[in-house]
Design a protein around this motif. Sequence first.
Motif, short mmCIF file in Angstrom:
data_model
loop_
_atom_site.label_atom_id
_atom_site.label_comp_id
_atom_site.label_asym_id
_atom_site.label_seq_id
_atom_site.Cartn_x
_atom_site.Cartn_y
_atom_site.Cartn_z
N PHE A 45 0.84 -1.21 0.00
CA PHE A 45 0.00 0.00 0.00
C PHE A 45 0.87 1.25 0.00
N THR A 46 0.43 2.27 -0.72
CA THR A 46 1.13 3.56 -0.65
C THR A 46 0.13 4.68 -0.35
N LEU A 47 0.67 5.75 0.18
CA LEU A 47 -0.16 6.92 0.51
C LEU A 47 0.22 8.09 -0.39
N GLN A 48 -0.65 9.08 -0.49
CA GLN A 48 -0.31 10.30 -1.23
C GLN A 48 0.90 10.96 -0.58
N GLU A 49 1.67 11.69 -1.40
CA GLU A 49 2.83 12.42 -0.88
C GLU A 49 2.45 13.89 -0.71
N ILE A 50 2.68 14.40 0.48
CA ILE A 50 2.45 15.83 0.71
C ILE A 50 3.73 16.37 1.33
N GLY A 51 4.23 17.49 0.83
CA GLY A 51 5.49 18.03 1.33
C GLY A 51 5.31 18.90 2.56
N ALA A 52 6.43 19.17 3.24
CA ALA A 52 6.42 20.14 4.34
C ALA A 52 6.38 21.54 3.71
N GLN A 53 5.81 22.48 4.45
CA GLN A 53 5.67 23.83 3.88
C GLN A 53 5.66 24.86 5.00
N TYR A 54 6.12 26.07 4.68
CA TYR A 54 6.10 27.13 5.69
C TYR A 54 4.67 27.60 5.90
N CYS A 55 4.28 27.71 7.17
CA CYS A 55 2.91 28.13 7.50
C CYS A 55 2.96 29.51 8.17
N ASN A 56 2.26 30.46 7.57
CA ASN A 56 2.22 31.82 8.13
C ASN A 56 1.52 31.87 9.48
N PHE A 57 0.60 30.95 9.70
CA PHE A 57 -0.12 30.97 10.97
C PHE A 57 0.76 30.49 12.11
N PHE A 58 1.46 29.38 11.90
CA PHE A 58 2.33 28.84 12.97
C PHE A 58 3.72 29.48 12.95
N ASN A 59 4.00 30.25 11.90
CA ASN A 59 5.33 30.85 11.73
C ASN A 59 6.45 29.81 11.77
N LYS A 60 6.23 28.72 11.08
CA LYS A 60 7.26 27.69 10.99
C LYS A 60 6.94 26.73 9.84
N ILE A 61 7.94 25.94 9.50
CA ILE A 61 7.71 24.90 8.50
C ILE A 61 6.98 23.75 9.21
N ARG A 62 5.96 23.28 8.59
CA ARG A 62 5.15 22.21 9.20
C ARG A 62 5.06 21.03 8.25
N GLY A 63 5.03 19.84 8.84
CA GLY A 63 4.86 18.63 8.05
C GLY A 63 3.40 18.42 7.72
N PRO A 64 3.10 17.46 6.84
CA PRO A 64 1.71 17.23 6.43
C PRO A 64 0.84 16.66 7.54
N SER A 65 -0.44 17.01 7.49
CA SER A 65 -1.43 16.54 8.48
C SER A 65 -2.80 16.50 7.80
N PRO A 66 -2.93 15.68 6.78
CA PRO A 66 -4.18 15.71 6.00
C PRO A 66 -5.35 15.09 6.75
N ALA A 67 -6.55 15.46 6.29
CA ALA A 67 -7.77 14.95 6.90
C ALA A 67 -8.03 13.49 6.51
N TYR A 68 -7.52 13.12 5.31
CA TYR A 68 -7.78 11.77 4.81
C TYR A 68 -6.52 11.17 4.23
N ALA A 69 -6.44 9.85 4.28
CA ALA A 69 -5.39 9.14 3.57
C ALA A 69 -5.99 8.69 2.23
N TRP A 70 -5.22 8.92 1.15
CA TRP A 70 -5.65 8.48 -0.19
C TRP A 70 -4.75 7.30 -0.51
N LEU A 71 -5.29 6.13 -0.17
CA LEU A 71 -4.50 4.90 -0.17
C LEU A 71 -4.58 4.21 -1.53
N LYS A 72 -3.43 3.72 -1.99
CA LYS A 72 -3.42 2.97 -3.24
C LYS A 72 -2.98 1.54 -2.98
N CYS A 73 -3.74 0.60 -3.51
CA CYS A 73 -3.34 -0.80 -3.46
C CYS A 73 -2.39 -1.03 -4.63
#
Lengths: 482, 482
Positions: free
Chosen positions: B389-417
């Motif tokens: 199984f694999t998951l979607q790839e989401i990169g880390a990105q700078y967040c203006n709200f947290f004032n830092k680079i943040r890792g991914p935290s998606p609402a859903y996993a888009w899983l591939k068999c």
Amino acid sequence: MNPPLPFVEFRFKQYNITKGGNMGKTKSLKLFLVVMLVSSLSLNFFFIFRVFLVGDQLSWSRRAAAEAEEVAAISCSGHGRVYLDSFRVDADKPPVCECYACFVGPDCSQTLTDCVADADGGNPLFLEPFWMRNAASSAVLTAGWHRLGYSFSDGSFISEELEKHIRQLHDIVGNAVTQGRYIIFGVGSTQLLNAAVHALSAQNSSSPANVVASIPYYPIYKQQTEFFRATDFNFGGDASLWRNNSDATTSLIEFVTSPNNPDGQLKEAVLHGPNVKYIYDRVYHWPHFTAISAQADDDLMLFSISKITGHGGSRFGWAVVKDENVFQRMTAYVSMNTMGVSRDTQLRTLQLIKVVLKDGGKEIFDFGYTTLRSRWEKLNETLSISKRFTLQEIGAQYCNFFNKIRGPSPAYAWLKCEREEDKDCYAVLKAAKILSRRGSLFGAEEQYVRLSLLKTQDDFDILVHRLKELISEGGAIPMAEM
Amino acid sequence: MNPPLPFVEFRFKQYNITKGGNMGKTKSLKLFLVVMLVSSLSLNFFFIFRVFLVGDQLSWSRRAAAEAEEVAAISCSGHGRVYLDSFRVDADKPPVCECYACFVGPDCSQTLTDCVADADGGNPLFLEPFWMRNAASSAVLTAGWHRLGYSFSDGSFISEELEKHIRQLHDIVGNAVTQGRYIIFGVGSTQLLNAAVHALSAQNSSSPANVVASIPYYPIYKQQTEFFRATDFNFGGDASLWRNNSDATTSLIEFVTSPNNPDGQLKEAVLHGPNVKYIYDRVYHWPHFTAISAQADDDLMLFSISKITGHGGSRFGWAVVKDENVFQRMTAYVSMNTMGVSRDTQLRTLQLIKVVLKDGGKEIFDFGYTTLRSRWEKLNETLSISKRFTLQEIGAQYCNFFNKIRGPSPAYAWLKCEREEDKDCYAVLKAAKILSRRGSLFGAEEQYVRLSLLKTQDDFDILVHRLKELISEGGAIPMAEM
């Protein structure tokens, strides 16, 4: 010795005068102190018991409760209302009164002498005094974590407890059969009107179903059906035009509103045949507005909390449906449209219905009927001194709920301007500072208008005042004589 | 004589020693009584002050507050929840726990060992602990007479205070421009999807507008547009199929969902041209789910309280709109469909947003992000030991709200068999007791499924447990090792 409290000192001196003697003084002082002490200790025990043992102390719910009481205590002079979410000049200031029409000022105490009597809308505020009287039983405290999820534990969007209480409500009032029937909730009966039209329309039919109603009809039937013009239904106008329709292949959906909005008449279906389906709008079929002579048992009936408890703003209605397929299609509509009805509203509606049920509906329906009955009598009396305006006629009828014959108490007056030159009745009233709803909106002639009798007592009193002025041929009557 | 309190006894004895004699005893008794009386009276005054002057006493709101606390105190072992409107065996009994999936028993303390991990629905229960921690500030007490009428004092169906707070919320998060924009409320963003489609469809055009979205897309776009098939719009499928469409007279309405449901990608519009209009579904554009890199400033943006505070059950969403005509048409839709949004829900939403705002959103977004981030990491770690199984790839990105680079935290996993033989990924998971949402519902291939990461911690733990079992090739792992 100087007792520290003036009160104690006073009693001590008084005793000196009546008794005299050193030993007597000491003994009586002791006796006095003991009595005082016992009383004071008893009071303390009472408080301690109350605070710690009766569970008088609230914890997390206290802030919300105190805030609600604080806002409720703000005076709007009985001519307005202030709510938790009323406008605030800034966040730390208390909210500001929302004054009823014709009243102004920070506490709504000033009367506007030249204002318009607004009898257009149907805001059911006549029931507000009932809810103020039943403040304790009707309040609801919603916790921050109340029902975050989309579905109830049975996977539906419908509160099982609320459905049960709605069935009980119909049972005690005796106005509709619900046993063996399906119930669907909607965001007001408004949502369910179109959900029902959708459900009764033939899917994939070559020609769309015609939605009809007999005149005068509730304007939303036409407006909504036209607004959501879909491939499988459209508005077909006056039901009676379709009476001799020989084409039995054309699907017809007839709205039957009983009691009727605007005129309060008990209507029956105009059309018959295998191609006709019915939506019975029964929102006024409650003892406030009409005699309950039998349990309605139509295929598809609509109800609304707005016209039972007065909570128009809550947007809650329901349908009682016989056919499972129609139930499924209506449920699908509500799911696809809004994913059901607000769970906050379902919780509040449950509490409101519990209050109605607690004395078998006696208090609320008595209050509602008495209020509307007296308004109707007052309006008839006001208009009777002239032949310029007439009202619809509604007879007295035996009511199974009240177990007596009751006079009419409609939600609206269906007023007719009788003079030849008063063809545009809406304009006649508007010139006299009365806002009504045009007859043409109901499919009727412009000689007719609808006047709402459901609003606050202030609104009704101003309406009567303006009507008196109009009947006295424009002679302005001071507002104070209302 | 035995004075009841040790403290008083001490003072009494002390006095005896210094004075002595009978007169001394009487005097010391008197002194004792006076001291007792003064103490007791002080306590009386304290209670009276507290009860009557501090306003500690609630009156009409007390019953509702006490009832809410009583229900909240019922234990469901942390594996379920009980609400005021949960099922009651009879009216006088307290309500019964609603256990989360895989837990049963009167207090939800028993674990079902062979139950299914339900990762299908999007119930946003991951935020429930935040609201339990903020119980006092988030509770709302609704009075029985709260907003019976249909309209607010400005005649609209929209709370001015709530609108003001929504604009503040966007300002502090920095996720959308609202200045100079119109805001419309809806019964969840669900209602606003079709309201927007309606508003953007050309009226009286000869051909209907085509509603499109790029794959994978939120299933409701298709389902809803097809369900409410109107004369002026229909569903046109995958947006990219229309990219080379030379017919510039065909109206196109593109749904752009960013971050995307199901895969969390930041999407941009696929189609361009004068005949294309856009509905930007921004419901996941909050710091829980994604880095906030700029204020979105699209023509028509949709938001939902469900994905900010977790209150999916409240059915409250809003649209931020630039064009006045589109605003008017959407407002007309909501009025004609449901006469606006429940006023009870508007009141509650106002309070919830106040809680979010009180620390500039720090606590809720920190909590939401941390929770989802750790779930995402755990899921990646669980699946990394296999190539099945694999998951979607989401990169880390700078967040203006947290004032830092943040890792991914998606609402859903888009899983591939990934295996050739696992073409029906839904069936593969179902056989392993995992309920997912089929890829085909999102317009994608059946090798994909969506797994919800928004539910309770129990739900997530059970999902991870079942995935571990599946990866270990069917070897059942005892639930206790979860």
